[in-house]
Design a protein around this motif. Sequence first.
Motif, PDB file in Angstrom:
ATOM      1  N   LEU A 289     -74.343  35.929 -11.437  1.00 39.23           N
ATOM      2  CA  LEU A 289     -74.154  36.567 -12.734  1.00 39.23           C
ATOM      3  C   LEU A 289     -72.995  37.556 -12.722  1.00 39.23           C
ATOM      4  O   LEU A 289     -72.202  37.613 -13.670  1.00 39.23           O
ATOM      5  CB  LEU A 289     -75.446  37.278 -13.144  1.00 39.23           C
ATOM      6  N   ILE A 290     -72.868  38.323 -11.652  1.00 36.50           N
ATOM      7  CA  ILE A 290     -71.836  39.371 -11.614  1.00 36.50           C
ATOM      8  C   ILE A 290     -70.428  38.810 -11.461  1.00 36.50           C
ATOM      9  O   ILE A 290     -69.452  39.575 -11.522  1.00 36.50           O
ATOM     10  CB  ILE A 290     -72.117  40.403 -10.499  1.00 36.50           C
TER      11      ILE A 290
ATOM     12  N   PRO B 110     -67.612  38.683 -16.369  1.00 39.63           N
ATOM     13  CA  PRO B 110     -67.463  40.045 -16.894  1.00 39.63           C
ATOM     14  C   PRO B 110     -68.335  40.364 -18.100  1.00 39.63           C
ATOM     15  O   PRO B 110     -68.598  41.527 -18.389  1.00 39.63           O
ATOM     16  CB  PRO B 110     -65.985  40.113 -17.277  1.00 39.63           C
ATOM     17  N   ALA B 111     -68.775  39.337 -18.820  1.00 38.44           N
ATOM     18  CA  ALA B 111     -69.539  39.574 -20.049  1.00 38.44           C
ATOM     19  C   ALA B 111     -70.627  38.522 -20.178  1.00 38.44           C
ATOM     20  O   ALA B 111     -70.476  37.377 -19.733  1.00 38.44           O
ATOM     21  CB  ALA B 111     -68.625  39.529 -21.272  1.00 38.44           C
ATOM     22  N   VAL B 112     -71.735  38.921 -20.816  1.00 37.64           N
ATOM     23  CA  VAL B 112     -72.868  38.005 -20.958  1.00 37.64           C
ATOM     24  C   VAL B 112     -73.508  38.164 -22.329  1.00 37.64           C
ATOM     25  O   VAL B 112     -73.571  39.267 -22.879  1.00 37.64           O
ATOM     26  CB  VAL B 112     -73.910  38.246 -19.837  1.00 37.64           C
ATOM     27  N   LEU B 113     -73.972  37.057 -22.868  1.00 39.42           N
ATOM     28  CA  LEU B 113     -74.715  37.026 -24.123  1.00 39.42           C
ATOM     29  C   LEU B 113     -76.161  36.686 -23.778  1.00 39.42           C
ATOM     30  O   LEU B 113     -76.432  35.611 -23.231  1.00 39.42           O
ATOM     31  CB  LEU B 113     -74.137  35.951 -25.052  1.00 39.42           C
ATOM     32  N   GLU B 114     -77.099  37.602 -24.080  1.00 40.77           N
ATOM     33  CA  GLU B 114     -78.509  37.307 -23.832  1.00 40.77           C
ATOM     34  C   GLU B 114     -79.183  36.889 -25.124  1.00 40.77           C
ATOM     35  O   GLU B 114     -79.196  37.638 -26.109  1.00 40.77           O
ATOM     36  CB  GLU B 114     -79.258  38.498 -23.233  1.00 40.77           C
ATOM     37  N   LEU B 115     -79.770  35.714 -25.118  1.00 37.11           N
ATOM     38  CA  LEU B 115     -80.495  35.186 -26.270  1.00 37.11           C
ATOM     39  C   LEU B 115     -81.959  35.563 -26.152  1.00 37.11           C
ATOM     40  O   LEU B 115     -82.614  35.265 -25.154  1.00 37.11           O
ATOM     41  CB  LEU B 115     -80.351  33.658 -26.319  1.00 37.11           C
ATOM     42  N   GLY B 116     -82.493  36.236 -27.195  1.00 38.22           N
ATOM     43  CA  GLY B 116     -83.876  36.698 -27.145  1.00 38.22           C
ATOM     44  C   GLY B 116     -84.024  37.896 -26.229  1.00 38.22           C
ATOM     45  O   GLY B 116     -84.882  37.921 -25.339  1.00 38.22           O
ATOM     46  N   CYS B 117     -83.229  38.924 -26.476  1.00 39.08           N
ATOM     47  CA  CYS B 117     -83.140  40.065 -25.548  1.00 39.08           C
ATOM     48  C   CYS B 117     -84.276  41.064 -25.683  1.00 39.08           C
ATOM     49  O   CYS B 117     -84.463  41.919 -24.808  1.00 39.08           O
ATOM     50  CB  CYS B 117     -81.812  40.784 -25.723  1.00 39.08           C
ATOM     51  N   GLY B 118     -85.034  41.028 -26.795  1.00 36.52           N
ATOM     52  CA  GLY B 118     -86.108  42.002 -26.977  1.00 36.52           C
ATOM     53  C   GLY B 118     -85.585  43.424 -27.000  1.00 36.52           C
ATOM     54  O   GLY B 118     -84.580  43.724 -27.650  1.00 36.52           O
ATOM     55  N   THR B 119     -86.253  44.299 -26.268  1.00 35.43           N
ATOM     56  CA  THR B 119     -85.859  45.712 -26.229  1.00 35.43           C
ATOM     57  C   THR B 119     -84.727  45.983 -25.248  1.00 35.43           C
ATOM     58  O   THR B 119     -84.282  47.120 -25.117  1.00 35.43           O
ATOM     59  CB  THR B 119     -87.055  46.594 -25.853  1.00 35.43           C
ATOM     60  N   GLY B 120     -84.298  44.942 -24.541  1.00 33.28           N
ATOM     61  CA  GLY B 120     -83.144  45.101 -23.656  1.00 33.28           C
ATOM     62  C   GLY B 120     -83.449  45.501 -22.232  1.00 33.28           C
ATOM     63  O   GLY B 120     -82.594  46.083 -21.556  1.00 33.28           O
ATOM     64  N   ARG B 121     -84.632  45.162 -21.725  1.00 28.53           N
ATOM     65  CA  ARG B 121     -84.932  45.492 -20.326  1.00 28.53           C
ATOM     66  C   ARG B 121     -83.925  44.832 -19.375  1.00 28.53           C
ATOM     67  O   ARG B 121     -83.444  45.465 -18.441  1.00 28.53           O
ATOM     68  CB  ARG B 121     -86.342  45.041 -19.951  1.00 28.53           C
ATOM     69  N   LEU B 122     -83.625  43.571 -19.616  1.00 30.17           N
ATOM     70  CA  LEU B 122     -82.668  42.877 -18.763  1.00 30.17           C
ATOM     71  C   LEU B 122     -81.239  43.304 -19.090  1.00 30.17           C
ATOM     72  O   LEU B 122     -80.388  43.371 -18.200  1.00 30.17           O
ATOM     73  CB  LEU B 122     -82.813  41.364 -18.925  1.00 30.17           C
ATOM     74  N   CYS B 123     -80.988  43.603 -20.348  1.00 35.22           N
ATOM     75  CA  CYS B 123     -79.663  44.094 -20.736  1.00 35.22           C
ATOM     76  C   CYS B 123     -79.308  45.354 -19.965  1.00 35.22           C
ATOM     77  O   CYS B 123     -78.169  45.524 -19.491  1.00 35.22           O
ATOM     78  CB  CYS B 123     -79.621  44.396 -22.231  1.00 35.22           C
ATOM     79  N   ALA B 124     -80.272  46.263 -19.822  1.00 39.75           N
ATOM     80  CA  ALA B 124     -80.022  47.513 -19.106  1.00 39.75           C
ATOM     81  C   ALA B 124     -79.616  47.246 -17.669  1.00 39.75           C
ATOM     82  O   ALA B 124     -78.708  47.897 -17.123  1.00 39.75           O
ATOM     83  CB  ALA B 124     -81.267  48.395 -19.159  1.00 39.75           C
ATOM     84  N   ARG B 125     -80.275  46.305 -17.033  1.00 40.96           N
ATOM     85  CA  ARG B 125     -79.921  45.960 -15.659  1.00 40.96           C
ATOM     86  C   ARG B 125     -78.528  45.365 -15.596  1.00 40.96           C
ATOM     87  O   ARG B 125     -77.737  45.685 -14.689  1.00 40.96           O
ATOM     88  CB  ARG B 125     -80.946  44.974 -15.092  1.00 40.96           C
ATOM     89  N   MET B 126     -78.177  44.500 -16.556  1.00 38.82           N
ATOM     90  CA  MET B 126     -76.850  43.888 -16.544  1.00 38.82           C
ATOM     91  C   MET B 126     -75.760  44.918 -16.789  1.00 38.82           C
ATOM     92  O   MET B 126     -74.681  44.844 -16.188  1.00 38.82           O
ATOM     93  CB  MET B 126     -76.801  42.752 -17.559  1.00 38.82           C
ATOM     94  N   VAL B 127     -76.030  45.892 -17.657  1.00 41.76           N
ATOM     95  CA  VAL B 127     -75.069  46.975 -17.858  1.00 41.76           C
ATOM     96  C   VAL B 127     -74.885  47.754 -16.555  1.00 41.76           C
ATOM     97  O   VAL B 127     -73.756  48.108 -16.167  1.00 41.76           O
ATOM     98  CB  VAL B 127     -75.539  47.913 -18.986  1.00 41.76           C
ATOM     99  N   ALA B 128     -75.979  48.002 -15.844  1.00 42.53           N
ATOM    100  CA  ALA B 128     -75.910  48.713 -14.568  1.00 42.53           C
ATOM    101  C   ALA B 128     -75.089  47.934 -13.540  1.00 42.53           C
ATOM    102  O   ALA B 128     -74.492  48.528 -12.625  1.00 42.53           O
ATOM    103  CB  ALA B 128     -77.313  48.978 -14.029  1.00 42.53           C
TER     104      ALA B 128
END
Length: 227
Positions: A39-40, A43-61
């Motif tokens: 994944l890393i 440089p950029a990712v689109l998450e489908l069905g992200c909800g509250t962003g638990r996985l988004c937060a990890r990807m930002v990190a």
Amino acid sequence: MSHGFSGAGEGPQTPDGCSVELYRRLPYMGELEAIEPVLIEHPAVLELGCGTGRLCARMVALGLRVTGVDESTEMLAHLPAGVEAVCSKIEALALGRRWPAVLLASHLVNHPEPAVREVFAAAAWRHLTPGGCFFVKRHDTRWLQTVQAGFIGAAHGVAYHAEQIERRGAEVSMRLRYELDGSRWWHSFTTTAMSEAEVESLLRAQGFGACRWLGDKRLWGVAGGVA
């Protein structure tokens, strides 16, 4: 067997029965560990069905630029800082942009309706850069076939109970109870067990290239977008 989805407990529920307050409180549980090395590279990712962003937060990190898509404005209100929010159903998504990586987590590929699975994969395809990677996570087929009603387990302070389970062929309907910090939530849903070959066939039909499987249980598939 009904394909109805419903939820109950503190706070609002989304159309597919997920409780916003539950997902707001749930911690990140290492769901991306199996795919992080791949994944890393993007440089950029689109998450489908992200909800509250638990996985988004990890990807930002991890240093990624993240766009999160969800049909629930209540879910999107809790996205972490730095994540671009898009309110839309996955099947209707048409952003006119493409990403080097697209993510479909939360076992959404196991939706009981074949037509819905197809439109999810199609949405990923039309938003993926040629040569990019589509990351998709399926349910553990063995777990779906063997799980019984009762206490399932606990992790990261969350206890899981199956209150009812009904099977018909590859389809499994269940009602799960979640307990966290003295609160309870319920989620009723139907899912379909899918083998690696079945997921690969679904993706090929939408134009994706070869799929490789990552993780000890091979639940994460990574399919290439044809350049």
